[in-house]
Design a protein around this motif. Sequence first.
Motif, short mmCIF file in Angstrom:
data_model
loop_
_atom_site.label_atom_id
_atom_site.label_comp_id
_atom_site.label_asym_id
_atom_site.label_seq_id
_atom_site.Cartn_x
_atom_site.Cartn_y
_atom_site.Cartn_z
N SER A 80 39.83 14.85 5.45
CA SER A 80 38.54 14.99 6.16
C SER A 80 37.68 13.84 5.65
CB SER A 80 37.90 16.34 5.81
OG SER A 80 37.59 16.40 4.43
N LYS A 86 34.85 7.80 9.37
CA LYS A 86 35.95 8.70 9.78
C LYS A 86 37.33 8.04 9.69
CE LYS A 86 33.05 11.93 10.48
NZ LYS A 86 32.61 12.43 9.17
N ILE A 89 40.11 9.39 7.32
CA ILE A 89 40.99 10.54 7.54
C ILE A 89 42.43 10.07 7.70
CG2 ILE A 89 41.48 12.54 9.03
CD1 ILE A 89 38.44 12.61 9.64
#
Length: 254
Positions: A80, A86, A89
């Motif tokens: 996460s 992001k 991830i």
Amino acid sequence: MGEESGQAFGIDIGGTGIKGAIVDTNTGRLVTERKRILTPQPSTPDAVAGVVAQMLSAADWQGLVGATFPAVIKHGVALSAANVDKTWIGTDVDACFTRAAGGANDVIVLNDADAAGIAEARFGAAKGVAGVVILLTFGTGIGSALLVDGTLVPNTELGHLELNGHDAESRAAASVRDEHRMSYKKWSERVQEYMSHVERLFTPDLFVVGGGVSKAAAKWVPLLRLNTPVKPAELLNDAGIVGAAMAAAERRGE
Ligand code: BGC
């Protein structure tokens, strides 16, 4: 500085700042002054790894390194990404930082709240406490660490429990108090609701509450009505750095 037994470099990676220092793993004290560098934006793996490399070379450190990361970390891989880019991830954070550290340093990465839990269990509010201890950090989100007789059960992510149909951290994080200009009294009602839910699930022996708001613990902790004792975290700003260094030392078996 070369590797010395009983020392490890701790790095605490957050959405806004990256902090680091050499830690004495026998006492939990910082051996060098804490350095802070703003988290690069966007906080991509390459950019953050660059800061890690910069910190280690500025300290001329070769040896054990522990780093916190605001994510679920399973065998070194981020599953996460809270308040960081992001693209993390699926990235092997362990391998990424070990490369950044020039290969000479083996870097161990763990969740930020898990690191704070280890620090509090070894040197702070949960030192020597047997049984089930839950540390909750109230900040931008809510982080959690679950310890059983001092052993960490990683990645509990209790900040994401469902509370009245909402993600708990979206109701009770410290950032929610700031955003809505809530008084501590008003906010503590939400914390009460959240913590009594956690209490029902785990019946812990002790709660430790951390994050920036633990500095103002006197304003809200006494308002909580729980069956479990609640102690404010003691390591404050250093919990991540110390916990990361301890996790690295313990993993190595020192
Ligand atoms: C994340 C956790 C993290 C916590 C505190 C949460 O949103 O899911 O991994 O420990 O924030 O940073």
